[in-house]
Each structure stands twice: as C-alpha cells, then as structure tokens.
Design an enzyme around this catalytic site. Structure first.
Site, short mmCIF file in Angstrom:
data_model
loop_
_atom_site.label_atom_id
_atom_site.label_comp_id
_atom_site.label_asym_id
_atom_site.label_seq_id
_atom_site.Cartn_x
_atom_site.Cartn_y
_atom_site.Cartn_z
CD GLU A 181 36.89 31.14 45.36
OE1 GLU A 181 36.36 30.35 44.43
OE2 GLU A 181 36.61 32.47 45.01
CG HIS B 92 30.56 37.48 38.87
ND1 HIS B 92 31.35 37.08 37.57
CD2 HIS B 92 31.17 36.69 39.78
CE1 HIS B 92 32.21 36.13 37.81
NE2 HIS B 92 32.11 35.97 39.27
CD GLU B 93 30.97 38.09 43.34
OE1 GLU B 93 31.06 37.00 43.81
OE2 GLU B 93 31.93 38.49 42.63
N GLY C 95 37.81 41.58 43.27
CA GLY C 95 36.57 42.44 43.13
C GLY C 95 35.54 42.25 44.30
CB ALA C 96 32.82 40.94 44.81
CD GLU D 155 32.12 32.94 44.71
OE1 GLU D 155 32.52 31.57 44.30
OE2 GLU D 155 32.79 33.77 44.65
CG ASN D 156 31.69 35.25 51.36
OD1 ASN D 156 32.69 34.37 51.27
ND2 ASN D 156 31.98 36.83 51.84
CD GLU E 101 34.78 32.70 39.79
OE1 GLU E 101 34.11 33.72 39.74
OE2 GLU E 101 34.83 32.40 41.20
CG HIS F 77 29.61 33.11 41.88
ND1 HIS F 77 29.95 31.87 41.46
CD2 HIS F 77 30.44 34.14 41.80
CE1 HIS F 77 31.19 32.12 40.77
NE2 HIS F 77 31.32 33.60 40.90
#
Length: 856
Positions: free
Chosen positions: A130, A299-300, A265-266, A268-269, A322, A303
C-alpha cells in the site's frame, strides 16, 4: 520518484476499459540471502471492452526482459519506461500478458523489503504494497478497483518458510505453489519469506467454523513472543466482528507476521497481516503498550471485512477504510465482554482525537473525504484526518443513527458488495435504510468540509445557584491560512454531564446527564437543564460523542484546575486534560499554567496511557511553547517532579516505569545524570525498577545527548545487545552526541548518502534532533533547505518523507525560520506533496511562536 505517479482520471479510464481476471506470479527468491535482484514472471489474464484499445500495466523494475501480449513479443525498449509498460492493440474480450523482469529487493520498507538479522545473519523478507508498490514485485494494474485472483509460485532458499494470502502449501524442491486467492486488490496481496519462527492455533466459531491461526516472528525474538495473549485478542475480535458484521470471516486462514523495519503499525494484507516487530516486547512495557498493540491487531482484523472483502473504488475513500477499522477496533475493546480494556474510549480521546485536532488545524487540513487527484496526494494523506478525525466522526454517526441501526446497515453493505468495490454513497445508503435518517446534510457538513468547531456552555443562574437558562454556543473558527474551504457550523450529537464532589469518597461523580442534538447554528438552547441546581463541573461533550474542541465555563474551569485528578471515571479526566492541552496549543493557556495543572493533578491520574501522554505533552510544551526566558526553570521543575514520582511510585508498577522513562528523557543536573549512570552500572537501584534492555538504552541515549557518553560507552552497550533494536538505539545515541563532528556525521549518513535502511535512517534522525542542542543545530536550517528538494526527487516516498519531516528545523522557533521557509517555498517550487509537508512543519513553528508569546 520520477515517472511513478498515476492520476485518478487515468485509473478511471483503465477501469472502464478493463476487467482483470487473474494473475499468476512466479518469483525466484533463491538468492535472497545475498540480495540484489530476483526474477519475476507475471502472467495476467484480463478482458478489454474495446478492440484496438491502448492501456498500460505498472511495473517498477531495474530490467525487463520480455513482454508478450496475446502471443506477440513486444519491443521492451519501446514499451517500457519509468513505471509503465504500454499495451497497444488490445483484443476485444480476453487478453493475456506475460512479463519477465528482474525486480529489486529494497531496504526502504516498500515493495519486497530485505533485512539481515545481526543475531543469526539470516535474511528476512516481507512485502508492503500500500499504496502503489505491488508493481515493485510483479507487473500489475495498480489500482484498488481492478480486483483479480492471485496465484503465487515462489522458489526460496532451503529451510525457509513462505507465507502468502492463501494457506501455506508443502514445498517441493524449495518451490511453494499457492492456491489462487479470492478476488482482491493488488495492494493487499503479500509474501513473507525467510527462516521465520511460528506458533499455530485456530479459531473455532459457530456452525463448525474453524479458521487456522498463525503468528510469526524472527527466531531472535521468539523468546519474547507472547503468542497466547495475541491469540486471545484475535479470538475476541473474531467473536465480536462476526457477530456485529453478520458475515463469516472471508478468507481461508489468518496469519499475523511480526516483521522487521516496518514503516507503519501494521498492514491488512488479506489473511497475512504484517505487524511491526517492536510489538514483540523485549523488555517490560506498560499496559498502555499492550492496549495499543491490541488495538492494532483488531484494526487489521476489521480490515478483512472493511477494506479487503469490500474495497474502496479509489483512494478518496481511504478515510472510510481506516476510520471504520479504527472505530470498530476501539468499540470492540470497549464493548467485548472479555476485553482487558473497557476504558478504550479514554485512550481514543486522549491520543487519537488529540492527533485529529492537531491535524485539523494545519494549513493542509482537508475534508475527511479528501480530493485525491493522484498517488502523490494519497501518499501524504495517511494522516490524523484520515484515521482519527474520520473515526471520531464515525463515532458521532453511530450516536446519530443508533448503534444497532449502524451495524444493521453495515451487515447489508457487506452482503451487497462482497468481493467488490464501493463508494461512500453505498455505505450511507445502507445506513439510511436501517436508521430512517436522511444523511445527505450530515455527510455534507461532516465529510465534505474541513476544520473544527468549538463548543462553549452559556449558563445563567439565580441567587440560589439554580440554572435559569442554558445554551450551547458553537463557533466555527477561520481555517488556517492557506487552507481551502470555509468555516462550517455542524450538527452535533452530544451529552452534557453534571459532576459533583462526593464528600465521602473525595471523588468527582456524575450526578446527571442529558443527551441532545446541537443544531448547525451558533446557539442551541437546552431547556431541559433549566431549573436544575448548578453543579461543581459542567462538561460539554461528556462521553466524547462528538468531534469538537470543548471549553469549560469559568466556574467549572476553576474547579477542575483544583480537582482534575478527582474524577472517578477516566474519560471525563481525559476530556479535561485534552481541553487543557488544546488551550495551551492555542495560546489560551500559558505553558507555565499547563505545567502547574499537570504537576497538581498527574499524581492522581490512574490511567497509564493518559499519564504517558501527559509526559510527552509537558516535554513538548516546555521545549517549544514555553517562553525561552522561563524554559530552564520549567525544565528544572519538571525533571525534579519526574524523579520525585519515580521514587514515590509503587515498586514494579507501570507508573514507576513510565516515570523512569520521563526522568531519563529530561535529566540535566550533574546529580541527576550521576543517578542515570549509577542505575545503569547497578551501583544504585530503585526498588522494583528493572533496568532492562530497553530502559538501559533510554539512559544511554540521554547520557550520550548531554556528552557524558561517547563512542566507547555506546559501542559497549551495543556489545550487550547485538540485535536489530540494539543497532537502532546505537545509531540514535551516536547521532545525539553534542559535538559538531557527531552532527556532521549523522547528517551526511542521512542526507548526503542514500545507503541507510529505513529503520536506521529514522533512528539517526531521532538522535540528531535534540531540543537542548539548538545552537549546535542552528547551521542545519540553511543546509535543510539546500538539500530537501534533491532528497525528495531522488529517494523513495517513505525515505524522503522521513527527511522532510524529521530534519525540518522545527526546534528553531523564530521568525527567521518562518522567513527561510517562505523563501524556499517560493523559490524551490516543490511539488504538492513536499509543499504540504514543509508547510505543516512551518505551521508548527508559527504555533510555537504564538504560544511562547502567551507564556511570556
């Protein structure tokens, strides 16, 4: 970088022309241990709506060897330039393209990042795609609305593991053949490759559902991997999200991979989330760190539905992606029955909203639904408005339509658009159906305008202290100079809380609460409060339902100044702390008064996240917002307070650790620095304080910054901690040393060379800028403006942004810094993205000057 942009119009034209069916991607990573380049072979099948049409596919590669379209070899030299392969004379209906290229490993955290662990000398790879970086690894139609299936085949060194979006197969002759993914966007595909350590489990849901779970990290971090705690948070998220979304987890497995040198931070793959491995804690951290990690995990996971299953059509809806993940992750922590963090809205008010309010007062402020003309726009738009203001406004939307109605609308949205792409109107339409509210005016006021409102109470009482009239005044301050748009009054759904001091407990307790709609006008009458006795404190936006700056009336402010630490609940405390901080930044409250407020109330603050935020804010306020004539005195008072709280804190507690870090950040007198050295050497101790690896480095970095420690001591500490984290800390400590030679060396390594990996460059910049080295750093103002445009034009986005933000002379708070910035902005003619970053930094200096005048 030159030639790598993509405009929205180009993406729209390509989406009208093409429907992409599938990618088969074959990568030879067998030489990854040595680095360099690797062979990438992409076969993509797609349909064209027109015969004879022209389009392009995206690729960033050092060399392209072969381009074959529908069986015809194209001349590489004429069709490949910058980041595009031109495709002419498409056939109506099915087309097939094969591209053979050499792609490059990176050390910037973009594309396929390669890292060598100093502990075992093994290479570890992961992808980060991303916004537009899948094209660094394989040829792709790099935009979110051209979804397809992806089938990866990867050759890796013997003994390594390969993880992707699909379940991990058994390798044959070191080749890993993955099954095709569901239809997803290019930017959420992923590969993580290397001799990673792993732990496996499963999520067992309703109706016999079983989802394989995996957690991965480097072997050198395995002893610190608290997988049980991570699995526990993950399962809570699965339970809560599947119930609220009424849609089963949409992928075949769920892996979480803690990877090195991660910029965000991370990420979302789909089914293979990458997370920065600083979240594998090597040393004691406070509960606030575990709470932040849990929020990142949730959060991820959110997603997987919102972003991966249903994806935005174009990046102007990045905010919705987001904001939704942020809002639902905090809500899951707050409302999940087994959550460790039911106070998560306090953390949200204290950190996320503070970030949003700061961002919304910069000259770059923009509507939540930003105008994203091209990739350059979106790359600088991962900001406090996209994440934090957006999530705040979603919280306001939930209060406006009702929580049950909100999630019913979300459920309909997922069912209607699964594996497809959407616009904001698709979600709002579903919410209007379930809530019965017309959201047109709401969306226009909240999503299509910039800026922030201020809410103030207007109260009249009689001689007996009974309220005779109560109204909420709403202001829409002028937008910052340079910002586009007009100030806007908005509808707000808020609560008003009445708080009284309880004689028995000494606590401020909520005695009454009303919830109401504040209209999009200057004055909203609140007749239901007339006739009630005026309480000690009246708090607008109680429960933090809306997004607005809140001011206390004079009587409430006077009472809160004496009793801020006495609120029984953490959320009203956080709202009052945030209001005080906001007033300090707005030059309405002098820094000296803010310091006094914190010193009087922080000892009663039980929420460790709030305590740590106050530590950061006080340090920033003294460094940048205090009048220079009073700064040394304020620093002395604050440092003495940090040491007193360190000594008084409960042995082994989170508060003790937080105060130790706050003391280390600001220790200055010979006696204080002697104590840091003695704690490091073990000749003195504080009962319960474990001076472990990370705390040792905090002490070493401070001692280096004040000139107590030099290369021998830094090198000796690195010998104790020959790890990736140790390398970063040593780089910070070296750059922090208060000598012209150390600064010149640090500057050269970042600005004059492009060889440092992303994490080390960030560490050097962090050490270079020391607020008590202003005079030493003064010559670098001119050097920054001489160099920054060249850096921007020659480096990748992440690396250039680190330099543009991190080395801007933000600590040189003076008119001459503003003048130098203005001269550069006029003469250098930077592109829009760089202009935005430098203008934001300039606004910080301007704000600091106003605050210093108020403090003087």
């Amino acid at each position: 970088m030159p030639g790598t942009n993509l405009t929205r119009e180009e993406a729209q034209q390509r989406a009208k022309l093409l429907e992409v069916e599938s990618y088969e991607i074959d990568l030879d990573l067998s030489g990854a241990q040595e680095g360099g380049t690797y062979r990438s072979v992409t076969s993509v099948r797609f349909e064209s709506a027109e015969a004879g049409a022209h389009t392009f596919i995206d690729l960033v590669a050092p060399a392209v060897h072969e381009v074959v379209l529908n069986g015809h070899s194209l001349d590489v030299a004429s069709v490949f330039r910058d980041s595009r392969i031109e495709l002419k004379h498409l056939e109506a209906g099915p087309n097939e393209l094969r591209v053979v290229a050499d792609c490059a490993y990176t050390n910037t955290g973009e594309g396929l990042h390669r890292f060598v662990d100093p502990v075992d000398q093994q290479a570890y790879l992961y992808t980060q795609f991303e916004v537009p970086d899948a094209r660094r690894v394989f040829a792709s139609f790099e935009q979110p609305d051209l979804k397809a299936t992806f089938q990866f085949t990867v050759k890796a060194p013997t003994g390594w593991t390969v993880i992707s979006n699909s379940p991990t197969p058994e390798p044959k002759d070191d080749v890993w053949h993955f099954e095709p993914t569901p239809r997803i966007s290019t930017y959420i595909t992923a590969l993580i490759v290397g001799p990673y350590h792993s732990v496996h489990s499963s999520y067992e849901g309703a109706n016999g559902q079983s989802v394989p779970l995996g957690i991965y990290c480097r072997p050198s971090l395995a002893e610190f991997l608290d997988s049980d705690a991570i699995f526990e948070v993950t399962r809570q998220g699965f339970d809560w999200f599947q119930e609220k979304f009424d849609y089963a987890y949409p992928f075949a497995k769920y892996d979480q991979l803690f990877v090195p040198e991660f910029n965000a931070g991370a990420m979302e793959n789909a089914g293979a989330v990458t997370i920065r491995d600083q979240y594998v804690f090597r040393s004691k951290v406070t509960d606030a760190a575990y709470e932040v990690r849990a929020e990142t995990i949730l959060h991820e996971l959110a997603h997987m539905w919102f972003g991966d299953l249903v994806t935005m059509e174009w990046w102007n809806d990045l905010w919705l992606n987001e904001s939704f993940a942020t809002y639902t992750s905090i809500a899951c922590q707050a409302y999940s029955p087994d959550s460790r963090w039911p106070h998560s809205w306090t953390t949200f008010a204290n950190s996320m909203k503070t970030w949003a309010y700061r961002q919304d007062q910069l000259p770059s402020t923009h509507p939540i639904m930003a105008e994203i003309r091209d990739l350059d726009d979106v790359l600088v738009n991962f900001d406090g408005i996209t994440y934090a203001k957006g999530a705040s406004v979603l919280k306001q939307l939930v209060a406006y339509v009702g929580m049950d109605e909100f999630f019913q609308g979300v459920q309909a949205y997922f069912k209607r658009h699964a594996y497809g792409n959407t616009r904001l109107s698709d979600l709002l339409g579903a919410l209007e159906e379930t809530s019965g509210r017309d959201l047109t005016a709401w969306a226009k006021a909240w999503l299509q305008t910039a800026g922030i409102n201020v809410l103030r109470p207007e109260i009249e009482t009689d001689a007996n202290g009974v309220i005779t009239s109560f109204a909420v005044r709403q202001e829409a301050p002028a937008l910052p100079a340079g910002a586009k748009g007009e100030p806007t009054l908005r509808p707000h759904r808020i609560a008003i809380g009445f708080y009284e001091l309880d004689d028995d407990s000494g606590k401020l307790l909520r005695a009454d609460r009303v919830e109401l709609d504040v209209t999009a006008t200057e004055l909203t009458q609140v007749p239901q409060l007339a006739g009630k006795r005026r309480p000690a404190v009246i708090l607008l936006n109680d429960d933090d339902l809306s997004y607005a700056k809140v001011r206390l009336d004079e009587e409430s402010l006077a009472f809160v100044t004496e009793h801020l630490g006495d609120f029984e609940s953490s959320l009203p405390r956080a709202l009052c702390w945030a209001s005080a901080w906001d007033m300090t930044r707005d030059a309405e409250l002098p820094t000296s008064a803010y310091l006094e407020l914190v010193l009087s109330g922080i000892g009663k603050e039980t929420d460790i996240g709030v305590v740590q935020s106050l530590h950061r804010q006080v340090k920033l306020a003294i460094d940048l917002y205090a009048a220079p004539v009073g700064r040394d005195g304020a620093l002395a008072s604050w440092t003495e307070a940090t040491l007193a709280h360190l000594r008084a804190a409960e042995a082994g507690s989170d508060h003790q650790l937080a105060w130790a870090r706050a003391f280390a950040a600001t220790a200055r007198t010979p006696e204080q620095l002697d104590l840091l050295e003695a704690l490091l050497e073990g000749t003195q101790t504080v009962e319960g304080l474990a001076v472990d690896t990370e705390l040792r480095w905090a002490f070493v970095e401070r001692l280096a910054a004040v000139g107590r420690y030099d290369e021998p001591e830094i090198a000796a500490e690195y010998e104790r901690d020959r790890t990736a984290a140790g390398e970063r800390h040593a780089a910070t400590a070296r750059a922090a040393r208060p000598t012209a030679e150390a600064k010149a060396e640090a500057w050269a390594s970042v600005v004059e060379s492009d060889k440092l990996p992303n994490a080390i460059q960030e560490a050097v910049i962090g050490g270079f800028v020391q607020t008590d080295q202003r005079d030493l750093l003064a010559p670098y103002t001119e050097k920054f403006f001489a160099a920054v445009k060249g850096v921007w034009e020659s480096r990748s986005h992440e690396m250039a942004q680190q330099v543009a933000i991190g080395l801007y002379p933000a600590i040189q708070v003076s008119g001459s810094t503003l003048d130098a910035t203005d001269t550069w902005l006029t003469a250098a003619e930077p592109n829009a993205a760089l202009r935005r970053l430098v203008s934001e930094s300039r606004a910080g200096v301007e704000r600091a000057l106003r605050a210093q005048e108020a403090d003087a």
